[in-house]
Design an enzyme around this catalytic site. Structure first.
Site, mmCIF file in Angstrom:
data_model
loop_
_atom_site.group_PDB
_atom_site.id
_atom_site.type_symbol
_atom_site.label_atom_id
_atom_site.label_comp_id
_atom_site.label_asym_id
_atom_site.label_seq_id
_atom_site.Cartn_x
_atom_site.Cartn_y
_atom_site.Cartn_z
ATOM 1 N N CYS A 49 0.738 -1.291 -0.121
ATOM 2 C CA CYS A 49 -0.101 0.021 0.041
ATOM 3 C C CYS A 49 0.437 1.208 -0.393
ATOM 4 O O CYS A 49 1.662 1.412 -0.714
ATOM 5 C CB CYS A 49 -0.612 -0.664 1.360
ATOM 6 S SG CYS A 49 -1.914 1.331 1.519
ATOM 7 N N ILE A 50 0.750 2.486 0.814
ATOM 8 C CA ILE A 50 2.290 3.160 0.945
ATOM 9 C C ILE A 50 3.666 3.059 1.428
ATOM 10 O O ILE A 50 4.186 3.404 1.675
ATOM 11 C CB ILE A 50 1.032 4.089 1.907
ATOM 12 C CG1 ILE A 50 1.360 5.896 2.106
ATOM 13 C CG2 ILE A 50 0.293 4.294 3.662
ATOM 14 C CD1 ILE A 50 1.593 6.332 0.262
#
Lengths: 217, 217
Positions: free
Chosen positions: A135-136
């Site tokens: 994800c991030i």
């Protein structure tokens, strides 16, 4: 049996670890027969968000105590993690990765990484052990390993991918069902909910990420 | 596309919904193509437990706001759930089911069920729609439907199974990889972490439960 560390950053997408990403990671690791060790910083969260309204609540919570909800109490302070005894480390996403493990959410490309997070990941990297970022969380790899020309994905082009490039790393566009393997640096990343719309969609990328990390562990 | 309601009771095994059970339920429902609607009581939790130590913290939290962490904000107050529009309802476990949805954790067989929980489940039951109960949640079915001779499992024999029998329902012993289907009452139950030792183990029972609930929805 491979010993895999998982770094959690709270419990809930808006102020902690994205729960679905963490659970899918845990499930894939467990089904692969890995021995999993959970860690989180023993420190205050940046803030607390009421997930039913999306607004900050003004409460104070501890990253370790909240992360323990995901691992059913099976967790240790990140400062106790030892890169010598772990074969790989995986960092799930959620805003906690960008708010509690580093300052990306507020500082963008000028972000800093928490010392306990940097210490473990840099030590693993120095020992040529594989790392997975979901994800991030790849922004952390971009910050720490841009000098090694690290290549990661956070999905589509946008503010996070621009920050990754501004930090001197390379971004590659991928879907939630895909991963990118930086073979030279043994760093695997997948966009998950950065671009994914459903749990079954992000599960494809996370299963692939876990498999590639374990293959190198 | 079947419309399935999932009742959450917080976020974390010791004071809310057991997160692994909830996520495995959501994943199985999503992979089966169901349209899932999340609900939780908009009310204070019985208490808050620090999951890193297992001790109550003295904080106050709202069941709906914490449950929203599991569903990424996609949730409504349980009082708004409408049995007319739902095809089935599933209740994952965790102490939240026994502390926030009913009083089983403190009152045992003398337990009471929250009015909003009872209203939805009794209305579904009256319409002969299927219900699924995971982990400790079958005590709620035992309390509400003992008059219909309901048969459920919470795994092994012990205090919860004795309470189920004391409430006038029937308990049947099962493993975490198994379910019990009460055909006459369209109620499916699986023990999950009441006896299960791993996520992959409880996933077997939860996948079976979701399949049998959907088959009847």
């Amino acid at each position: 049996m491979a010993k895999i560390g998982v770094i959690l950053s709270g419990c809930g997408v808006f102020d902690g670890t994205e729960i679905h990403e963490a659970i899918l990671t845990m499930l894939a690791l467990e089904r692969s027969g890995a021995d999993v060790f959970y860690y989180a910083p023993d420190a205050p969260q940046m803030h607390v968000v009421d997930h039913s309204t999306g607004t900050p609540s003004g409460e104070q919570r501890n990253i370790l105590a909240e992360s323990a909800r995901i691992s059913r109490g099976n967790i240790k302070p990140l400062s106790e993690a030892d890169a010598q005894t772990l074969d790989a480390v995986i960092v799930p996403g959620g805003f906690g990765a960008a708010k509690n493990l580093c300052t990306f959410a507020v500082a963008g490309a000028s972000m800093e990484v928490r010392l306990d997070v940097a210490r473990l990941l840099e030590s693993m990297f120095a020992q040529k052990k594989p790392l997975g970022f979901i994800c991030i969380a790849p922004v952390i790899a971009a910050k720490l390993f841009s000098g090694a020309g690290v290549v990661v994905t956070v999905g589509a082009a946008g503010q996070p991918s621009e920050a990754i490039e501004a930090m001197g790393a390379v971004h590659i566009v991928k879907t939630a069902g895909e991963i990118h393997v930086d073979e030279a640096n043994r760093i695997v990343s997948t966009p998950a909910y950065m671009v994914g719309q459903s749990m079954s969609e992000i599960a494809v990328g996370i299963d692939l990420l876990v498999a590639e990390v374990l293959k190198r562990a």
